[in-house]
Scaffold this motif. Sequence first.
Motif, PDB file in Angstrom:
ATOM      1  N   ARG A   1      26.984  20.222  32.222  1.00  0.00           N
ATOM      2  CA  ARG A   1      25.619  19.736  32.412  1.00  0.00           C
ATOM      3  C   ARG A   1      24.779  20.244  31.243  1.00  0.00           C
ATOM      4  NH1 ARG A   1      26.207  22.256  37.568  1.00  0.00           N
ATOM      5  NH2 ARG A   1      26.859  20.807  39.190  1.00  0.00           N
ATOM      6  N   PRO A   2      23.578  19.687  31.054  1.00  0.00           N
ATOM      7  CA  PRO A   2      22.784  20.136  29.896  1.00  0.00           C
ATOM      8  C   PRO A   2      22.535  21.644  29.892  1.00  0.00           C
ATOM      9  CG  PRO A   2      21.758  18.219  30.924  1.00  0.00           C
ATOM     10  CD  PRO A   2      22.892  18.620  31.801  1.00  0.00           C
ATOM     11  N   GLU A   3      22.425  22.253  31.083  1.00  0.00           N
ATOM     12  CA  GLU A   3      22.125  23.687  31.118  1.00  0.00           C
ATOM     13  C   GLU A   3      23.347  24.559  30.833  1.00  0.00           C
ATOM     14  OE1 GLU A   3      21.838  21.556  33.627  1.00  0.00           O
ATOM     15  OE2 GLU A   3      22.133  22.501  35.583  1.00  0.00           O
ATOM     16  N   GLY A   4      24.511  23.953  30.818  1.00  0.00           N
ATOM     17  CA  GLY A   4      25.701  24.731  30.490  1.00  0.00           C
ATOM     18  C   GLY A   4      26.941  24.243  31.210  1.00  0.00           C
ATOM     19  N   VAL A   5      28.039  24.972  30.975  1.00  0.00           N
ATOM     20  CA  VAL A   5      29.331  24.595  31.550  1.00  0.00           C
ATOM     21  C   VAL A   5      29.596  25.452  32.788  1.00  0.00           C
ATOM     22  CG1 VAL A   5      31.815  24.515  31.107  1.00  0.00           C
ATOM     23  CG2 VAL A   5      30.210  23.949  29.283  1.00  0.00           C
ATOM     24  N   GLU A   6      30.016  24.797  33.843  1.00  0.00           N
ATOM     25  CA  GLU A   6      30.319  25.519  35.075  1.00  0.00           C
ATOM     26  C   GLU A   6      31.822  25.485  35.323  1.00  0.00           C
ATOM     27  OE1 GLU A   6      27.747  25.283  38.825  1.00  0.00           O
ATOM     28  OE2 GLU A   6      29.482  24.049  39.299  1.00  0.00           O
ATOM     29  N   LEU A   7      32.386  26.655  35.564  1.00  0.00           N
ATOM     30  CA  LEU A   7      33.809  26.742  35.900  1.00  0.00           C
ATOM     31  C   LEU A   7      33.917  26.985  37.397  1.00  0.00           C
ATOM     32  CD1 LEU A   7      36.821  26.961  35.074  1.00  0.00           C
ATOM     33  CD2 LEU A   7      36.416  29.360  34.552  1.00  0.00           C
ATOM     34  N   VAL A   8      34.518  26.039  38.084  1.00  0.00           N
ATOM     35  CA  VAL A   8      34.649  26.150  39.536  1.00  0.00           C
ATOM     36  C   VAL A   8      35.981  26.831  39.868  1.00  0.00           C
ATOM     37  CG1 VAL A   8      34.679  24.883  41.729  1.00  0.00           C
ATOM     38  CG2 VAL A   8      33.293  24.043  39.818  1.00  0.00           C
ATOM     39  N   LEU A   9      35.874  27.926  40.593  1.00  0.00           N
ATOM     40  CA  LEU A   9      37.062  28.734  40.917  1.00  0.00           C
ATOM     41  C   LEU A   9      37.431  28.598  42.386  1.00  0.00           C
ATOM     42  CD1 LEU A   9      35.752  31.982  39.253  1.00  0.00           C
ATOM     43  CD2 LEU A   9      37.801  30.808  38.506  1.00  0.00           C
ATOM     44  N   PRO A  10      38.573  27.993  42.664  1.00  0.00           N
ATOM     45  CA  PRO A  10      39.031  27.994  44.063  1.00  0.00           C
ATOM     46  C   PRO A  10      39.409  29.421  44.447  1.00  0.00           C
ATOM     47  CG  PRO A  10      40.276  26.440  42.708  1.00  0.00           C
ATOM     48  CD  PRO A  10      39.496  27.305  41.774  1.00  0.00           C
ATOM     49  N   ARG A  11      39.431  29.693  45.720  1.00  0.00           N
ATOM     50  CA  ARG A  11      39.639  31.073  46.192  1.00  0.00           C
ATOM     51  C   ARG A  11      40.969  31.681  45.762  1.00  0.00           C
ATOM     52  NH1 ARG A  11      38.265  31.872  52.417  1.00  0.00           N
ATOM     53  NH2 ARG A  11      37.384  33.917  52.071  1.00  0.00           N
ATOM     54  N   HIS A  12      42.006  30.840  45.716  1.00  0.00           N
ATOM     55  CA  HIS A  12      43.346  31.398  45.472  1.00  0.00           C
ATOM     56  C   HIS A  12      43.632  31.656  43.995  1.00  0.00           C
ATOM     57  CE1 HIS A  12      43.741  27.016  45.077  1.00  0.00           C
ATOM     58  NE2 HIS A  12      44.630  27.301  44.161  1.00  0.00           N
ATOM     59  N   VAL A  13      42.718  31.236  43.106  1.00  0.00           N
ATOM     60  CA  VAL A  13      43.002  31.337  41.675  1.00  0.00           C
ATOM     61  C   VAL A  13      42.574  32.705  41.132  1.00  0.00           C
ATOM     62  CG1 VAL A  13      42.369  30.425  39.404  1.00  0.00           C
ATOM     63  CG2 VAL A  13      42.891  28.856  41.265  1.00  0.00           C
ATOM     64  N   GLY A  14      43.477  33.334  40.392  1.00  0.00           N
ATOM     65  CA  GLY A  14      43.185  34.654  39.820  1.00  0.00           C
ATOM     66  C   GLY A  14      42.443  34.538  38.499  1.00  0.00           C
ATOM     67  N   GLU A  15      41.962  35.684  38.004  1.00  0.00           N
ATOM     68  CA  GLU A  15      41.126  35.682  36.819  1.00  0.00           C
ATOM     69  C   GLU A  15      41.896  35.239  35.568  1.00  0.00           C
ATOM     70  OE1 GLU A  15      38.747  39.251  36.302  1.00  0.00           O
ATOM     71  OE2 GLU A  15      38.348  38.613  34.241  1.00  0.00           O
ATOM     72  N   SER A  16      43.146  35.694  35.419  1.00  0.00           N
ATOM     73  CA  SER A  16      43.885  35.362  34.192  1.00  0.00           C
ATOM     74  C   SER A  16      44.200  33.871  34.141  1.00  0.00           C
ATOM     75  CB  SER A  16      45.149  36.208  34.070  1.00  0.00           C
ATOM     76  OG  SER A  16      46.030  35.901  35.124  1.00  0.00           O
ATOM     77  N   GLU A  17      44.490  33.310  35.293  1.00  0.00           N
ATOM     78  CA  GLU A  17      44.763  31.865  35.349  1.00  0.00           C
ATOM     79  C   GLU A  17      43.496  31.088  34.970  1.00  0.00           C
ATOM     80  OE1 GLU A  17      46.156  28.465  38.552  1.00  0.00           O
ATOM     81  OE2 GLU A  17      46.380  30.571  39.128  1.00  0.00           O
ATOM     82  N   ALA A  18      42.370  31.550  35.488  1.00  0.00           N
ATOM     83  CA  ALA A  18      41.092  30.896  35.203  1.00  0.00           C
ATOM     84  C   ALA A  18      40.752  30.973  33.714  1.00  0.00           C
ATOM     85  CB  ALA A  18      39.983  31.530  36.039  1.00  0.00           C
ATOM     86  N   ARG A  19      40.977  32.147  33.133  1.00  0.00           N
ATOM     87  CA  ARG A  19      40.720  32.369  31.691  1.00  0.00           C
ATOM     88  C   ARG A  19      41.579  31.430  30.843  1.00  0.00           C
ATOM     89  NH1 ARG A  19      36.592  33.883  29.348  1.00  0.00           N
ATOM     90  NH2 ARG A  19      35.397  34.708  31.046  1.00  0.00           N
ATOM     91  N   HIS A  20      42.850  31.352  31.237  1.00  0.00           N
ATOM     92  CA  HIS A  20      43.808  30.537  30.519  1.00  0.00           C
ATOM     93  C   HIS A  20      43.363  29.063  30.546  1.00  0.00           C
ATOM     94  CE1 HIS A  20      47.676  30.069  28.660  1.00  0.00           C
ATOM     95  NE2 HIS A  20      47.914  29.012  29.415  1.00  0.00           N
ATOM     96  N   PHE A  21      42.965  28.633  31.713  1.00  0.00           N
ATOM     97  CA  PHE A  21      42.491  27.263  31.911  1.00  0.00           C
ATOM     98  C   PHE A  21      41.258  27.007  31.028  1.00  0.00           C
ATOM     99  CE2 PHE A  21      39.478  24.458  34.106  1.00  0.00           C
ATOM    100  CZ  PHE A  21      40.239  23.307  34.273  1.00  0.00           C
ATOM    101  N   LEU A  22      40.340  27.957  31.062  1.00  0.00           N
ATOM    102  CA  LEU A  22      39.106  27.813  30.288  1.00  0.00           C
ATOM    103  C   LEU A  22      39.426  27.739  28.796  1.00  0.00           C
ATOM    104  CD1 LEU A  22      35.987  27.842  30.126  1.00  0.00           C
ATOM    105  CD2 LEU A  22      36.105  30.332  30.088  1.00  0.00           C
ATOM    106  N   ASP A  23      40.309  28.605  28.321  1.00  0.00           N
ATOM    107  CA  ASP A  23      40.643  28.630  26.898  1.00  0.00           C
ATOM    108  C   ASP A  23      41.258  27.310  26.426  1.00  0.00           C
ATOM    109  OD1 ASP A  23      39.615  31.124  26.559  1.00  0.00           O
ATOM    110  OD2 ASP A  23      41.524  32.172  26.797  1.00  0.00           O
ATOM    111  N   ARG A  24      42.025  26.701  27.301  1.00  0.00           N
ATOM    112  CA  ARG A  24      42.657  25.428  26.936  1.00  0.00           C
ATOM    113  C   ARG A  24      41.629  24.311  26.809  1.00  0.00           C
ATOM    114  NH1 ARG A  24      46.316  23.622  31.010  1.00  0.00           N
ATOM    115  NH2 ARG A  24      45.922  25.551  32.145  1.00  0.00           N
ATOM    116  N   HIS A  25      40.496  24.436  27.542  1.00  0.00           N
ATOM    117  CA  HIS A  25      39.506  23.354  27.556  1.00  0.00           C
ATOM    118  C   HIS A  25      38.222  23.691  26.821  1.00  0.00           C
ATOM    119  CE1 HIS A  25      42.168  22.410  30.956  1.00  0.00           C
ATOM    120  NE2 HIS A  25      41.960  21.161  30.577  1.00  0.00           N
ATOM    121  N   ARG A  26      38.248  24.837  26.145  1.00  0.00           N
ATOM    122  CA  ARG A  26      37.048  25.357  25.507  1.00  0.00           C
ATOM    123  C   ARG A  26      36.427  24.369  24.496  1.00  0.00           C
ATOM    124  NH1 ARG A  26      35.084  30.611  25.601  1.00  0.00           N
ATOM    125  NH2 ARG A  26      36.706  31.425  26.932  1.00  0.00           N
TER     126      ARG A  26
END
Length: 239
Positions: A25-50
């Motif tokens: 969105r114009p105000e920034g990027v939001e990363l939606v984290l489902p409950r079962h997802v760990g931090e390293s997986e989330a980071r990895h996902f973010l880095d791939r789509h950065r």
Amino acid sequence: MISDRDLDLRLRESKRARALRLIVRPEGVELVLPRHVGESEARHFLDRHRVWAYQKLEDIRRRSGGLKPSCLPLTGGAFVPFQGVATELIVVEGVRRPLHRRLDGAFEIHLPGGAPEQEAVEIRHALYRWVAVWMRTEVSLLIDRFSPLEGLQPRQIRIKAMKTRWGSLGPKNDMNLNWLLAFTPPEVLAYVVIHEICHIRFRNHSKDYWDLVALHDPAWPERRSWLKQHGSALLARFG
Ligand SMILES: [Zn+2]
């Protein structure tokens, strides 16, 4: 390397989400984290789509008339410059709970979710309420510290949302302080308190007045130039 800041990244923990997701969105990027997802997986996902997210953000901002995040209302996951230090504000989707400060320093609020505009208003109100309580204590301590020097005691303290001023002193020595002083370095808040305390004796900005200010805070010109340099950005973002 595109940083989280470049993306104005916001994290949202969601009980309902099934998979990691990026919303731009114009105000920034939001990363939606489902409950079962760990931090390293989330980071990895973010880095791939950065790179993708950054390009999309630029594109959306261009199309929305070049709106900068600083002009937009406060949203969760943003960094709040609490006492001059970038402090994370985390929005957890769920049963409504008031804003609180976690042990790690981050602000956390629980909201049921809904339109981002509505949420931004709620977050701002919650932050304001929290800051008003915090600042009252903080300012009382400052007054205890600085008032005895010349015996200048305000009658009462009021924390307010003010559009253009940082502080003021009423005719009966009631001290009004802008809540946004919570987002300046601590020495700037102290300076504004000192500034108003000294107005109890001198209702002007005469040489005698500034001499009295210097007695409490010899580095007052630095605080003043900090406000001149950064104050308007704070007022534009939160005021
Ligand atoms: Zn003044």
